[in-house]
Design a protein around this motif. Structure first.
Motif, short mmCIF file in Angstrom:
data_model
loop_
_atom_site.label_atom_id
_atom_site.label_comp_id
_atom_site.label_asym_id
_atom_site.label_seq_id
_atom_site.Cartn_x
_atom_site.Cartn_y
_atom_site.Cartn_z
N THR A 8 -4.36 20.91 2.26
CA THR A 8 -2.99 20.40 2.16
C THR A 8 -2.98 18.99 1.59
N VAL A 9 -3.90 18.14 2.05
CA VAL A 9 -3.96 16.76 1.55
C VAL A 9 -4.27 16.74 0.06
N VAL A 10 -5.31 17.44 -0.33
CA VAL A 10 -5.73 17.43 -1.74
C VAL A 10 -4.65 18.01 -2.63
N LYS A 11 -4.04 19.10 -2.20
CA LYS A 11 -3.01 19.76 -3.01
C LYS A 11 -1.78 18.88 -3.15
N ASN A 12 -1.28 18.33 -2.03
CA ASN A 12 -0.04 17.55 -2.06
C ASN A 12 -0.21 16.19 -2.71
N LEU A 13 -1.40 15.61 -2.58
CA LEU A 13 -1.60 14.25 -3.08
C LEU A 13 -2.16 14.19 -4.49
N LYS A 14 -2.54 15.32 -5.04
CA LYS A 14 -3.13 15.34 -6.38
C LYS A 14 -2.25 14.65 -7.43
N PRO A 15 -0.92 14.87 -7.43
CA PRO A 15 -0.08 14.21 -8.44
C PRO A 15 -0.03 12.69 -8.32
N TYR A 16 -0.44 12.15 -7.14
CA TYR A 16 -0.33 10.71 -6.91
C TYR A 16 -1.64 9.96 -7.16
N VAL A 17 -2.73 10.68 -7.36
CA VAL A 17 -4.04 10.05 -7.50
C VAL A 17 -4.06 9.03 -8.64
N ARG A 18 -3.36 9.31 -9.71
CA ARG A 18 -3.36 8.41 -10.87
C ARG A 18 -2.73 7.05 -10.57
N TYR A 19 -1.93 6.98 -9.48
CA TYR A 19 -1.29 5.71 -9.13
C TYR A 19 -2.15 4.87 -8.18
N PHE A 20 -3.15 5.46 -7.56
CA PHE A 20 -3.91 4.76 -6.52
C PHE A 20 -4.68 3.54 -7.01
N PRO A 21 -5.10 3.45 -8.28
CA PRO A 21 -5.74 2.21 -8.73
C PRO A 21 -4.85 0.97 -8.58
N GLN A 22 -3.53 1.16 -8.45
CA GLN A 22 -2.62 0.03 -8.26
C GLN A 22 -2.64 -0.50 -6.83
N LEU A 23 -3.25 0.26 -5.93
CA LEU A 23 -3.24 -0.11 -4.51
C LEU A 23 -4.22 -1.23 -4.21
N THR A 24 -3.72 -2.23 -3.50
CA THR A 24 -4.57 -3.29 -2.96
C THR A 24 -4.35 -3.33 -1.45
N LYS A 25 -5.17 -4.07 -0.76
CA LYS A 25 -5.05 -4.13 0.70
C LYS A 25 -3.68 -4.64 1.16
N PRO A 26 -3.14 -5.74 0.58
CA PRO A 26 -1.80 -6.19 1.00
C PRO A 26 -0.70 -5.15 0.73
N VAL A 27 -0.79 -4.48 -0.43
CA VAL A 27 0.20 -3.46 -0.76
C VAL A 27 0.09 -2.30 0.23
N MET A 28 -1.12 -1.89 0.55
CA MET A 28 -1.32 -0.80 1.50
C MET A 28 -0.72 -1.13 2.85
N ARG A 29 -0.88 -2.36 3.31
CA ARG A 29 -0.34 -2.73 4.62
C ARG A 29 1.19 -2.68 4.63
N VAL A 30 1.80 -3.08 3.53
CA VAL A 30 3.26 -2.99 3.43
C VAL A 30 3.70 -1.53 3.42
N LEU A 31 2.98 -0.71 2.70
CA LEU A 31 3.31 0.72 2.64
C LEU A 31 3.13 1.39 4.00
N ILE A 32 2.11 1.01 4.72
CA ILE A 32 1.88 1.57 6.06
C ILE A 32 3.03 1.19 6.99
N GLN A 33 3.45 -0.08 6.94
CA GLN A 33 4.57 -0.53 7.78
C GLN A 33 5.84 0.25 7.48
#
Length: 208
Positions: A8-33
């Protein structure tokens, strides 16, 4: 790890993998919140995302170009994890899935895994409660709407299906579907019911 969770994770998240290089630790923390707030309230108002977006510039950071897509991805990961029975997804296996299959960087994975592990009980409680208070249709009416036009051939007409819902809180909602989309919805529902019937026949499900 649960095969169903991994798939389920791999199938649903596959379209978003190309955006993950934009992720940094501060951005991830904001997204988690923002994701935690959504899970606790089951509401994603513009104010939530606006507040999340404002935190980054105030900290001197650049807002990722695909911020909304990244939010959708992190929220889905958390929701899929919370749906999995407790204990079926080991933390090391979760880390491996996020890093190896989704290409999330180490720091982002550690922050996400830490939140999911330390707050699993409370997040699961809020997740279930938020889902249980949804407004399900109290009553539904439907009709077929046929529109005739001189621009269309005599044997053709614009046909739509009108669904009129009465919700428990007294509100009304109306949904209009083109005939092709209505048939697509019927097909998807038939497939879903077929899969549910198949699962119910498995021996492991008969224990519940």
């Amino acid at each position: 790890m649960s095969t169903n969770f991994y798939y389920t994770v791999v199938k649903n998240l596959k379209p978003y993998v190309r955006y993950f290089p934009q992720l940094t630790k501060p951005v991830m923390r904001v997204l988690i919140q923002a994701s935690v707030h959504y899970i606790e309230t089951n509401k994603c108002s513009p104010e939530i995302l606006d507040s999340a977006l404002n935190k980054l510039p105030h900290s001197g950071l650049i807002i990722p170009e695909n911020f909304c897509e990244l939010f959708a991805a992190i929220l889905q990961i958390m929701q899929i994890y919370l749906r999995a029975p407790a204990g079926t997804v080991k933390l090391d296996e979760l880390r491996e899935c996020l890093q190896e299959d989704l290409n999330l960087n180490y720091e982002c994975v550690e922050d996400l895994v830490k939140v999911l592990h330390n707050h699993r009980v409370s997040l699961t409680k809020h997740f279930i409660e938020a889902k249980s208070v949804k407004n399900y249709a109290k009553h539904m009416q439907w009709r077929i709407n046929i529109s005739l036009s001189k621009e269309l051939p005599r044997d053709h007409a614009a046909i739509t299906i009108i669904l009129h819902f009465h919700l428990p809180d007294g509100r009304y909602r109306t949904l209009e579907l083109p005939l092709a989309m209505f048939h697509h919805l019927r097909y998807k529902l038939a497939n879903l019911l077929s899969e549910m019937q198949f699962l119910e026949q498995r021996s492991v499900m008969k224990k519940f």
